[in-house]
Design a protein around this motif. Structure first.
Motif, PDB file in Angstrom:
ATOM      1  N   MET A  72       0.847  -1.204   0.000  1.00 34.86           N
ATOM      2  CA  MET A  72       0.000   0.000   0.000  1.00 34.86           C
ATOM      3  C   MET A  72       0.876   1.245   0.000  1.00 34.86           C
ATOM      4  O   MET A  72       1.946   1.266   0.602  1.00 34.86           O
ATOM      5  N   VAL A  73       0.388   2.295  -0.683  1.00 39.61           N
ATOM      6  CA  VAL A  73       1.085   3.576  -0.740  1.00 39.61           C
ATOM      7  C   VAL A  73       0.085   4.700  -0.466  1.00 39.61           C
ATOM      8  O   VAL A  73      -1.027   4.685  -1.006  1.00 39.61           O
ATOM      9  N   VAL A  74       0.497   5.653   0.372  1.00 43.06           N
ATOM     10  CA  VAL A  74      -0.317   6.838   0.637  1.00 43.06           C
ATOM     11  C   VAL A  74       0.518   8.074   0.311  1.00 43.06           C
ATOM     12  O   VAL A  74       1.636   8.222   0.819  1.00 43.06           O
ATOM     13  N   VAL A  75      -0.029   8.946  -0.541  1.00 44.48           N
ATOM     14  CA  VAL A  75       0.648  10.187  -0.920  1.00 44.48           C
ATOM     15  C   VAL A  75      -0.181  11.362  -0.407  1.00 44.48           C
ATOM     16  O   VAL A  75      -1.381  11.445  -0.680  1.00 44.48           O
ATOM     17  N   ARG A  76       0.468  12.251   0.327  1.00 53.39           N
ATOM     18  CA  ARG A  76      -0.199  13.453   0.830  1.00 53.39           C
ATOM     19  C   ARG A  76       0.575  14.678   0.344  1.00 53.39           C
ATOM     20  O   ARG A  76       1.791  14.769   0.535  1.00 53.39           O
ATOM     21  N   ASP A  77      -0.149  15.605  -0.252  1.00 51.22           N
ATOM     22  CA  ASP A  77       0.459  16.779  -0.871  1.00 51.22           C
ATOM     23  C   ASP A  77      -0.311  18.012  -0.410  1.00 51.22           C
ATOM     24  O   ASP A  77      -1.538  18.062  -0.545  1.00 51.22           O
ATOM     25  N   THR A  78       0.403  19.000   0.149  1.00 50.50           N
ATOM     26  CA  THR A  78      -0.259  20.182   0.703  1.00 50.50           C
ATOM     27  C   THR A  78       0.504  21.450   0.341  1.00 50.50           C
ATOM     28  O   THR A  78       1.731  21.500   0.457  1.00 50.50           O
ATOM     29  N   CYS A  79      -0.237  22.474  -0.081  1.00 47.69           N
ATOM     30  CA  CYS A  79       0.342  23.791  -0.340  1.00 47.69           C
ATOM     31  C   CYS A  79      -0.322  24.801   0.588  1.00 47.69           C
ATOM     32  O   CYS A  79      -1.558  24.864   0.663  1.00 47.69           O
ATOM     33  N   LEU A  80       0.487  25.587   1.293  1.00 49.21           N
ATOM     34  CA  LEU A  80      -0.014  26.565   2.249  1.00 49.21           C
ATOM     35  C   LEU A  80       0.555  27.947   1.940  1.00 49.21           C
ATOM     36  O   LEU A  80       1.701  28.077   1.517  1.00 49.21           O
ATOM     37  N   GLY A  81      -0.259  28.964   2.159  1.00 47.03           N
ATOM     38  CA  GLY A  81       0.212  30.325   1.999  1.00 47.03           C
ATOM     39  C   GLY A  81       0.942  30.786   3.247  1.00 47.03           C
ATOM     40  O   GLY A  81       0.658  30.328   4.361  1.00 47.03           O
ATOM     41  N   GLY A  82       1.883  31.691   3.064  1.00 46.11           N
ATOM     42  CA  GLY A  82       2.605  32.239   4.205  1.00 46.11           C
ATOM     43  C   GLY A  82       1.756  33.238   4.973  1.00 46.11           C
ATOM     44  O   GLY A  82       0.645  33.591   4.560  1.00 46.11           O
ATOM     45  N   LYS A  83       2.270  33.702   6.080  1.00 43.86           N
ATOM     46  CA  LYS A  83       1.550  34.638   6.932  1.00 43.86           C
ATOM     47  C   LYS A  83       1.995  36.072   6.655  1.00 43.86           C
ATOM     48  O   LYS A  83       2.976  36.310   5.951  1.00 43.86           O
ATOM     49  N   GLY A  84       1.235  37.023   7.199  1.00 43.90           N
ATOM     50  CA  GLY A  84       1.641  38.415   7.126  1.00 43.90           C
ATOM     51  C   GLY A  84       2.883  38.642   7.962  1.00 43.90           C
ATOM     52  O   GLY A  84       3.296  37.783   8.744  1.00 43.90           O
ATOM     53  N   LYS A  85       3.471  39.813   7.821  1.00 46.35           N
ATOM     54  CA  LYS A  85       4.714  40.125   8.512  1.00 46.35           C
ATOM     55  C   LYS A  85       4.573  39.928  10.014  1.00 46.35           C
ATOM     56  O   LYS A  85       3.663  40.454  10.651  1.00 46.35           O
ATOM     57  N   GLN A  86       5.467  39.121  10.581  1.00 38.96           N
ATOM     58  CA  GLN A  86       5.507  38.894  12.018  1.00 38.96           C
ATOM     59  C   GLN A  86       6.671  39.700  12.588  1.00 38.96           C
ATOM     60  O   GLN A  86       7.831  39.348  12.395  1.00 38.96           O
ATOM     61  N   TRP A  87       6.363  40.762  13.294  1.00 41.39           N
ATOM     62  CA  TRP A  87       7.405  41.674  13.758  1.00 41.39           C
ATOM     63  C   TRP A  87       8.204  41.101  14.919  1.00 41.39           C
ATOM     64  O   TRP A  87       9.363  41.431  15.114  1.00 41.39           O
ATOM     65  N   PHE A  88       7.562  40.261  15.719  1.00 39.84           N
ATOM     66  CA  PHE A  88       8.259  39.686  16.876  1.00 39.84           C
ATOM     67  C   PHE A  88       8.130  38.158  16.841  1.00 39.84           C
ATOM     68  O   PHE A  88       7.081  37.618  16.502  1.00 39.84           O
ATOM     69  N   ASP A  89       9.208  37.475  17.177  1.00 38.98           N
ATOM     70  CA  ASP A  89       9.211  36.012  17.274  1.00 38.98           C
ATOM     71  C   ASP A  89       8.740  35.349  15.988  1.00 38.98           C
ATOM     72  O   ASP A  89       7.929  34.414  15.990  1.00 38.98           O
ATOM     73  N   SER A  90       9.240  35.814  14.873  1.00 38.05           N
ATOM     74  CA  SER A  90       8.869  35.217  13.588  1.00 38.05           C
ATOM     75  C   SER A  90       9.422  33.801  13.484  1.00 38.05           C
ATOM     76  O   SER A  90      10.573  33.539  13.829  1.00 38.05           O
ATOM     77  N   ASN A  91       8.590  32.875  13.009  1.00 39.69           N
ATOM     78  CA  ASN A  91       9.042  31.493  12.819  1.00 39.69           C
ATOM     79  C   ASN A  91       9.358  31.194  11.352  1.00 39.69           C
ATOM     80  O   ASN A  91       9.575  30.037  10.982  1.00 39.69           O
ATOM     81  N   GLY A  92       9.361  32.228  10.529  1.00 42.16           N
ATOM     82  CA  GLY A  92       9.697  32.060   9.118  1.00 42.16           C
ATOM     83  C   GLY A  92       8.493  31.945   8.203  1.00 42.16           C
ATOM     84  O   GLY A  92       8.635  32.008   6.975  1.00 42.16           O
ATOM     85  N   ASP A  93       7.286  31.806   8.781  1.00 45.65           N
ATOM     86  CA  ASP A  93       6.089  31.663   7.950  1.00 45.65           C
ATOM     87  C   ASP A  93       5.709  32.961   7.243  1.00 45.65           C
ATOM     88  O   ASP A  93       4.826  32.958   6.387  1.00 45.65           O
ATOM     89  N   ASP A  94       6.356  34.062   7.590  1.00 43.35           N
ATOM     90  CA  ASP A  94       6.070  35.337   6.936  1.00 43.35           C
ATOM     91  C   ASP A  94       7.088  35.662   5.842  1.00 43.35           C
ATOM     92  O   ASP A  94       7.065  36.759   5.283  1.00 43.35           O
ATOM     93  N   GLN A  95       7.949  34.698   5.544  1.00 43.72           N
ATOM     94  CA  GLN A  95       9.006  34.929   4.567  1.00 43.72           C
ATOM     95  C   GLN A  95       8.665  34.414   3.161  1.00 43.72           C
ATOM     96  O   GLN A  95       9.430  34.612   2.232  1.00 43.72           O
ATOM     97  N   TYR A  96       7.537  33.738   3.029  1.00 44.55           N
ATOM     98  CA  TYR A  96       7.199  33.169   1.719  1.00 44.55           C
ATOM     99  C   TYR A  96       5.731  33.405   1.372  1.00 44.55           C
ATOM    100  O   TYR A  96       4.880  33.620   2.241  1.00 44.55           O
ATOM    101  N   LYS A  97       5.453  33.368   0.072  1.00 50.95           N
ATOM    102  CA  LYS A  97       4.075  33.475  -0.401  1.00 50.95           C
ATOM    103  C   LYS A  97       3.371  32.126  -0.332  1.00 50.95           C
ATOM    104  O   LYS A  97       2.196  32.047   0.003  1.00 50.95           O
ATOM    105  N   ILE A  98       4.118  31.081  -0.685  1.00 47.31           N
ATOM    106  CA  ILE A  98       3.541  29.740  -0.701  1.00 47.31           C
ATOM    107  C   ILE A  98       4.624  28.715  -0.442  1.00 47.31           C
ATOM    108  O   ILE A  98       5.793  28.915  -0.812  1.00 47.31           O
ATOM    109  N   ARG A  99       4.237  27.637   0.220  1.00 43.96           N
ATOM    110  CA  ARG A  99       5.161  26.527   0.473  1.00 43.96           C
ATOM    111  C   ARG A  99       4.393  25.228   0.284  1.00 43.96           C
ATOM    112  O   ARG A  99       3.322  25.040   0.859  1.00 43.96           O
ATOM    113  N   CYS A 100       4.948  24.332  -0.524  1.00 44.21           N
ATOM    114  CA  CYS A 100       4.297  23.048  -0.799  1.00 44.21           C
ATOM    115  C   CYS A 100       5.153  21.904  -0.262  1.00 44.21           C
ATOM    116  O   CYS A 100       6.379  21.901  -0.433  1.00 44.21           O
ATOM    117  N   SER A 101       4.510  20.951   0.382  1.00 44.87           N
ATOM    118  CA  SER A 101       5.208  19.809   0.980  1.00 44.87           C
ATOM    119  C   SER A 101       4.527  18.515   0.575  1.00 44.87           C
ATOM    120  O   SER A 101       3.320  18.476   0.331  1.00 44.87           O
TER     121      SER A 101
END
Length: 230
Positions: A72-101
């Motif tokens: 058996m094989v399971v494939v999961r594919d997800t694309c998420l948009g980044g967040k607005g500018k995080q001025w404090f304690d940014s985790n990097g989610d505000d650095q991109y428009k889209i990220r696909c995994s």
């Protein structure tokens, strides 16, 4: 204030407003419509196809070159948009428009009574020059020795590297928490943002275990196969 000074200050004020506006625009998160458009772009589609093909090649490599039998094989594919500018304690989610995994999980059957030759076969395949299987006797040979009875520690039914993990049902320690679990149910597809494929759709871990004796699970990941920075 003279007319000349007013003109200069007016020009400066306009420049400042435009700069702040541009900064604000760059800091905004991409809209859902833009994220969907980017996820369906030619570049994203090509990256998606190339990534899935590469991961499936690894899945087939275990089936072709080791004693494991693909079930058996399971494939999961997800694309998420980044967040607005995080001025404090940014985790990097505000650095991109889209990220696909992408995550690919493969389930294999094996004979529990043959755990030593099965693991030995996996490591032998990894020993070959150019192998897509990264586990070798030099690094992981102690796992085979453990099942030969040369180890007294608790069972650790897993070979693991970043984004590449092979785990299996325990043979000595019959602990339910170590048994390979059923995959999560696939959510409703929403391409190009989310996709989940289960092949065959009706297959289960329980059925694989009943047929072969034990189950091996291969987890592969490509956390950022497509990423567009702001």
């Amino acid at each position: 204030m003279t007319r000349a000074h007013k003109t200069v200050w007016g020009t400066v004020a306009t420049a400042v407003v435009l700069a702040l506006s541009a900064c604000s625009s760059q800091g905004r998160a991409a809209s859902p419509k833009e994220v969907r458009k980017l996820a369906g772009s030619t570049e994203a589609v090509q990256a998606r196809q190339k990534t899935e093909s590469r991961l499936r090649d690894v899945v087939r490599g275990y089936d072709d070159h080791t004693p494991l039998t693909l079930a058996m094989v399971v494939v999961r594919d997800t694309c998420l948009g980044g967040k607005g500018k995080q001025w404090f304690d940014s985790n990097g989610d505000d650095q991109y428009k889209i990220r696909c995994s992408m995550w690919v999980t493969a389930y294999y059957g094996a004979d529990q009574k043959r755990i030593v030759p099965v693991l030995d076969g996996v490591l032998t395949a990894g020993d070959r020059t150019g192998s897509i299987i990264p586990f070798t006797h030099d690094t992981y040979g102690q796992f085979v020795e453990y099942y030969r009875g040369h180890g007294g520690h608790g069972e650790v039914p897993e070979l693991s590297l970043p984004d590449h993990t092979l785990s299996w049902d325990p043979v000595r320690d019959r602990r339910p928490d170590l048994m390979v679990k059923e995959p999560d149910k696939c959510p409703t597809d929403d391409p190009p943002l989310t996709r989940c494929v289960r092949e065959p759709d009706a297959e289960t871990v329980a059925a694989i275990r009943k047929q072969y004796g034990m189950v091996f699970k291969l987890d592969l990941a490509s956390p950022e196969y497509y990423k567009l920075s702001k």
